[in-house]
Design a protein around this motif. Structure first.
Motif, PDB file in Angstrom:
ATOM      1  N   MET A 129     -39.296  -2.821  22.347  1.00  0.00           N
ATOM      2  CA  MET A 129     -38.482  -1.608  22.342  1.00  0.00           C
ATOM      3  C   MET A 129     -37.495  -1.707  23.493  1.00  0.00           C
ATOM      4  O   MET A 129     -37.866  -2.031  24.618  1.00  0.00           O
ATOM      5  N   ASN A 130     -36.234  -1.429  23.201  1.00  0.00           N
ATOM      6  CA  ASN A 130     -35.192  -1.581  24.205  1.00  0.00           C
ATOM      7  C   ASN A 130     -34.200  -0.438  24.108  1.00  0.00           C
ATOM      8  O   ASN A 130     -34.053   0.187  23.051  1.00  0.00           O
ATOM      9  N   GLY A 131     -33.489  -0.192  25.209  1.00  0.00           N
ATOM     10  CA  GLY A 131     -32.388   0.749  25.134  1.00  0.00           C
ATOM     11  C   GLY A 131     -32.377   1.800  26.212  1.00  0.00           C
ATOM     12  O   GLY A 131     -33.108   1.740  27.204  1.00  0.00           O
ATOM     13  N   LEU A 132     -31.512   2.787  25.960  1.00  0.00           N
ATOM     14  CA  LEU A 132     -31.322   3.922  26.851  1.00  0.00           C
ATOM     15  C   LEU A 132     -31.406   5.202  26.031  1.00  0.00           C
ATOM     16  O   LEU A 132     -31.571   5.160  24.803  1.00  0.00           O
TER      17      LEU A 132
ATOM     18  N   SER B  26     -33.516   0.748  20.422  1.00  0.00           N
ATOM     19  CA  SER B  26     -33.931  -0.003  19.237  1.00  0.00           C
ATOM     20  C   SER B  26     -35.392  -0.407  19.367  1.00  0.00           C
ATOM     21  O   SER B  26     -35.934  -0.515  20.467  1.00  0.00           O
ATOM     22  N   VAL B  27     -36.010  -0.645  18.231  1.00  0.00           N
ATOM     23  CA  VAL B  27     -37.362  -1.178  18.186  1.00  0.00           C
ATOM     24  C   VAL B  27     -37.377  -2.327  17.190  1.00  0.00           C
ATOM     25  O   VAL B  27     -36.788  -2.227  16.095  1.00  0.00           O
ATOM     26  N   GLN B  28     -37.997  -3.424  17.581  1.00  0.00           N
ATOM     27  CA  GLN B  28     -38.052  -4.615  16.741  1.00  0.00           C
ATOM     28  C   GLN B  28     -39.447  -4.773  16.147  1.00  0.00           C
ATOM     29  O   GLN B  28     -40.446  -4.552  16.829  1.00  0.00           O
TER      30      GLN B  28
ATOM     31  N   ASP C 115     -40.438 -11.671   7.863  1.00  0.00           N
ATOM     32  CA  ASP C 115     -39.132 -11.097   8.164  1.00  0.00           C
ATOM     33  C   ASP C 115     -39.189 -10.413   9.519  1.00  0.00           C
ATOM     34  O   ASP C 115     -40.275 -10.065  10.010  1.00  0.00           O
ATOM     35  N   GLY C 116     -38.022 -10.212  10.094  1.00  0.00           N
ATOM     36  CA  GLY C 116     -37.893  -9.366  11.266  1.00  0.00           C
ATOM     37  C   GLY C 116     -37.070  -8.147  10.919  1.00  0.00           C
ATOM     38  O   GLY C 116     -36.149  -8.222  10.097  1.00  0.00           O
ATOM     39  N   VAL C 117     -37.407  -7.020  11.496  1.00  0.00           N
ATOM     40  CA  VAL C 117     -36.657  -5.781  11.271  1.00  0.00           C
ATOM     41  C   VAL C 117     -36.291  -5.191  12.625  1.00  0.00           C
ATOM     42  O   VAL C 117     -37.120  -5.130  13.539  1.00  0.00           O
ATOM     43  N   THR C 118     -35.037  -4.761  12.748  1.00  0.00           N
ATOM     44  CA  THR C 118     -34.598  -4.022  13.924  1.00  0.00           C
ATOM     45  C   THR C 118     -34.108  -2.647  13.491  1.00  0.00           C
ATOM     46  O   THR C 118     -33.224  -2.543  12.634  1.00  0.00           O
ATOM     47  N   ILE C 119     -34.707  -1.616  14.056  1.00  0.00           N
ATOM     48  CA  ILE C 119     -34.267  -0.243  13.818  1.00  0.00           C
ATOM     49  C   ILE C 119     -33.535   0.217  15.078  1.00  0.00           C
ATOM     50  O   ILE C 119     -34.097   0.220  16.177  1.00  0.00           O
TER      51      ILE C 119
END
Length: 417
Positions: A274-277, A282-284, A218-222
């Motif tokens: 990890m992406n964002g501002l 978010s972290v995948q 599975d993949g999870v995005t928080i």
């Protein structure tokens, strides 16, 4: 070995790896890179030249072909599948193949980067290739045996069967897919057009390995929503989402539950991006285990860890999204024991004792199995994949072709009308 057959597998392999087919995980197109079609078109042309009349590639870079059966028996339709793309992990541009003839057990210093040394101390399987030819890249790129070795072996199987119509077999389907390395290998596959009953991917490693079990995945995005404010006037207002997702990652267990601390049949939870501002980040994660039920256990634990962090920041909110990726193909293959039994018989016919081992990863076969095509994974010989140390033995590739010929014969011989 096939008696008095002039194998073409090494020649084909060297030709194919010179074609850059690296896929792109950040692309939303199908295929993810147009250059994959360069190899697909060549393969279709070569199949047509062999006399396989329906060989073609479609708009998405898939190659389909059929070798009609030549037996009165109603043999199940068997598909052989490999992927044309190479991994994004290491450059696949301008691959320079080197054929090391009559390898004698020495360290191999790759000429375009002398710091890249393929050592039999590190790669002990090299010791089984003394006196045989091996192929490497030059030190600046990966080699591309994952999975152009499988492609070349299937192509040589086709060549052999077209030259030897006396070999009795049922209908055989050939499938080459794009984008396997970025998890999109079956995204645009036309199963009705393929029309096969059972399949085999040629995407395995060491001689004799036979893989009927993969991770379930599975993949999870928080995603964390913070509160943004001018940093000069942010006291008691700013809630930095980047810091919160970093804290979530830092809260993961340090000595368990990760790829770097697990092996064999242990699963893991692995942050991959990890992406964002400051306002929203978010972290995948990828979640892996051989038991599908364990994925939910891991996901619940991960969610609890994240909630424990986020609750400390009352103004922040969190979304936790789960996406199914693939499932352990053994769940399907156990329902069709003849698929593995016939492969084992083919291995033994050429003097190999099958070595069954689980894959700590997935293949197109994982997805194909759950799309209605039970599909274990067969050896190709590839070693040290996705790296500049990648190498493969010509003997292993030739034995893979020999095994495939025996496999189509086993299916024909064991079919009872």
């Amino acid at each position: 070995m096939l008696q008095q057959y002039n194998f073409t597998v090494a020649e084909r392999f060297i030709k194919y790896i010179k074609i850059d087919t690296q896929s792109n995980p950040d692309s939303n197109t199908h295929p993810t890179t147009e250059k994959q079609k360069d190899l697909s078109k060549l393969l279709a042309e070569e199949l047509l030249a062999m006399g396989i009349e329906d060989a073609h590639t479609d708009e998405y870079g898939y190659v389909y072909a059929t070798i009609p059966g030549n037996t009165p028996k109603k043999v199940p339709v068997i598909c052989f599948c490999s992927h044309v793309d190479t991994a994004p992990d290491c450059s696949g541009t301008n691959v320079i193949p080197i054929l090391h003839q009559n390898y004698q057990g020495e360290e191999i210093v790759l000429p375009d980067d002398a710091t890249q040394i393929i050592s039999p101390t590190k790669y002990k399987y090299l010791q089984q290739h003394i006196g045989h030819d091996i192929i490497t890249a030059s030190g600046l790129t990966l080699l591309g045996s994952d999975d152009k070795a499988g492609v070349a072996e299937i192509m040589d199987l086709c060549n052999y069967l077209m030259l030897h119509p006396e070999v009795k077999h049922g209908t055989i389907k050939i499938l080459f897919t794009p984008d396997e390395e970025v998890g999109q290998g079956t995204a645009k596959l036309d199963m009705q057009k393929l029309g096969a009953d059972f399949g085999y991917t040629l995407d395995g490693g060491e001689l004799g390995t036979l893989e009927d079990e993969t991770f379930s995945a599975d993949g999870v995005t928080i995603t964390v929503n913070g509160v943004i404010a001018h940093p000069g006037y942010a006291k008691n207002t700013l809630v930095n989402a980047l810091k919160i997702v970093s804290e979530i990652v830092a809260a993961l267990p340090a000595t368990e539950w990760s790829p770097e601390t697990t092996s064999h049949r242990q699963g893991f939870v692995h942050p991959v991006a990890m992406n964002g501002l400051a306002e929203k980040a978010s972290v995948q994660f990828i979640i892996r285990d051989f038991e599908t039920a364990n994925l939910k256990i891991y996901e619940d634990k991960l969610k609890a860890i994240a909630e424990t962090v986020v609750v400390k920041y009352p103004k922040a909110t969190m979304q936790f999204e789960v996406q199914e990726q693939y499932r352990n193909m053994k769940e399907v293959l156990d329902q069709y024991p003849q698929v593995i039994a016939n492969a084992e018989a083919a291995y033994k016919r050429i003097g190999l004792q099958p070595v069954k081992e689980p894959i700590r990863g997935g293949t197109d076969g994982s997805r194909l199995s759950f799309m209605g095509l039970p599909c274990p994974n067969l050896f190709t010989g590839m070693q040290a994949i996705h790296s500049k140390h990648e190498w493969i033995g010509v003997r292993d590739m030739q034995l893979a072709v020999t095994m495939l010929v025996e496999l189509v014969k086993v299916w024909e011989e064991t079919t009872v009308d």
